[in-house]
Design an enzyme around this catalytic site. Structure first.
Site, mmCIF file in Angstrom:
data_model
loop_
_atom_site.group_PDB
_atom_site.id
_atom_site.type_symbol
_atom_site.label_atom_id
_atom_site.label_comp_id
_atom_site.label_asym_id
_atom_site.label_seq_id
_atom_site.Cartn_x
_atom_site.Cartn_y
_atom_site.Cartn_z
ATOM 1 N N THR A 1 -8.002 -14.821 84.331
ATOM 2 C CA THR A 1 -8.345 -13.814 83.334
ATOM 3 C C THR A 1 -7.220 -12.802 83.212
ATOM 4 O O THR A 1 -6.117 -13.029 83.712
ATOM 5 C CB THR A 1 -9.707 -13.141 83.662
ATOM 6 O OG1 THR A 1 -10.139 -12.363 82.547
ATOM 7 C CG2 THR A 1 -9.615 -12.246 84.889
ATOM 8 N N ASN A 2 -7.488 -11.708 82.550
ATOM 9 C CA ASN A 2 -6.508 -10.692 82.245
ATOM 10 C C ASN A 2 -7.115 -9.335 82.589
ATOM 11 O O ASN A 2 -8.306 -9.146 82.365
ATOM 12 C CB ASN A 2 -6.257 -10.767 80.736
ATOM 13 C CG ASN A 2 -4.805 -10.720 80.408
ATOM 14 O OD1 ASN A 2 -4.089 -9.890 80.949
ATOM 15 N ND2 ASN A 2 -4.379 -11.581 79.524
ATOM 16 N N ALA A 3 -6.329 -8.390 83.075
ATOM 17 C CA ALA A 3 -6.896 -7.125 83.561
ATOM 18 C C ALA A 3 -7.172 -6.136 82.432
ATOM 19 O O ALA A 3 -6.672 -5.015 82.423
ATOM 20 C CB ALA A 3 -5.952 -6.498 84.582
ATOM 21 N N SER A 4 -7.967 -6.561 81.452
ATOM 22 C CA SER A 4 -8.285 -5.675 80.327
ATOM 23 C C SER A 4 -9.733 -5.221 80.457
ATOM 24 O O SER A 4 -10.607 -6.012 80.780
ATOM 25 C CB SER A 4 -8.090 -6.455 79.024
ATOM 26 O OG SER A 4 -8.750 -5.816 77.960
#
Ligand code: C5P
Length: 210
Positions: free
Chosen positions: A22-25
């Site tokens: 995933t992405n740290a958003s």
């Protein structure tokens, strides 16, 4: 009044039934932009990956998990919208093959074969009608403006919002708004709510008008 599509938050790409990339958003900038657009009287549709925040009550929200799902939902909604704000941080890579069973540990290293996911902003903006506009975000750690302008062109955007990695999962943001000539139209720093209002004011002036 315009109908605005906002992609927001991260997406997930599963490696096996329990693990994902995933992405740290956090979705905070997307939520702040949704609120700023609603304040200006626009209709807002948010296509969001998994986030723990609530979007403003006036926004319609479509929840998705993977980048492919975000693209499919956004492609379905975009024709009825005047503009797209791509503030999501979709997971850029997915495993070539998703394991059907949980990948067992072997005690040794595990090599993953990853392929790129589709680019949502580039896909939608390349097909936009003359009456539609698209705004992208570029998170850069080096050659900021040069890379942001290259991204604006590659992704057929009308404006690109340049920010740095400090924006991830934070209350504050520090951005520059770049036009297709590479000019910095505005720099804004502060709480994401205030920065979102400045970005929406520029979108109103340059792309929505009236
Ligand atoms: O290429 P990069 O991820 O830095 O580009 C950022 C911009 O592209 C953001 O507007 C983001 O929402 C969008 N993007 C996208 N789909 C992807 C990757 C990025 O829409 N798969």
């Amino acid at each position: 009044m315009a109908k605005i599509l906002i992609t927001s938050g991260p997406t997930r790409q599963f490696l096996d039934p329990v693990r994902y990339l995933t992405n740290a958003s956090s979705g905070r900038m997307g939520s702040a932009l949704a609120a700023a657009a609603l304040e200006l009287g626009h209709e807002v549709l948010v296509v969001s990956g998994p986030v723990s925040l609530e979007y403003p009550p006036g926004a319609q929200v479509v929840s998705v998990v993977t980048t492919d799902e975000m693209l499919a939902a956004a492609e379905q909604e975009f024709p009825a919208c005047e503009g797209l704000i791509g503030v999501a941080a979709p997971c850029d890579y997915q495993p070539l093959k998703v394991a059907e069973e949980k990948i067992a540990k072997t005690g040794g290293p595990l090599a993953l074969h990853l392929v790129e996911t589709p680019d949502i902003v580039a896909t939608l903006a390349s097909k936009k009608r003359a009456d539609q506009w698209a705004v992208g975000f570029a998170l850069e750690t080096q050659d900021h403006r040069f890379r942001a302008l290259a991204k604006l062109e590659r992704k057929s955007c009308d404006l690109m919002i340049l920010n740095g990695p400090a924006a991830m999962n934070a209350d504050q943001n520090d951005v520059e708004i770049i036009d297709p000539t590479g000019a910095v139209l505005e720099a804004a720093a502060g709480k994401k709510q205030d920065v979102a209002r400045r970005i929406m004011a520029m979108i109103q002036k340059r792309l929505i008008g009236g």
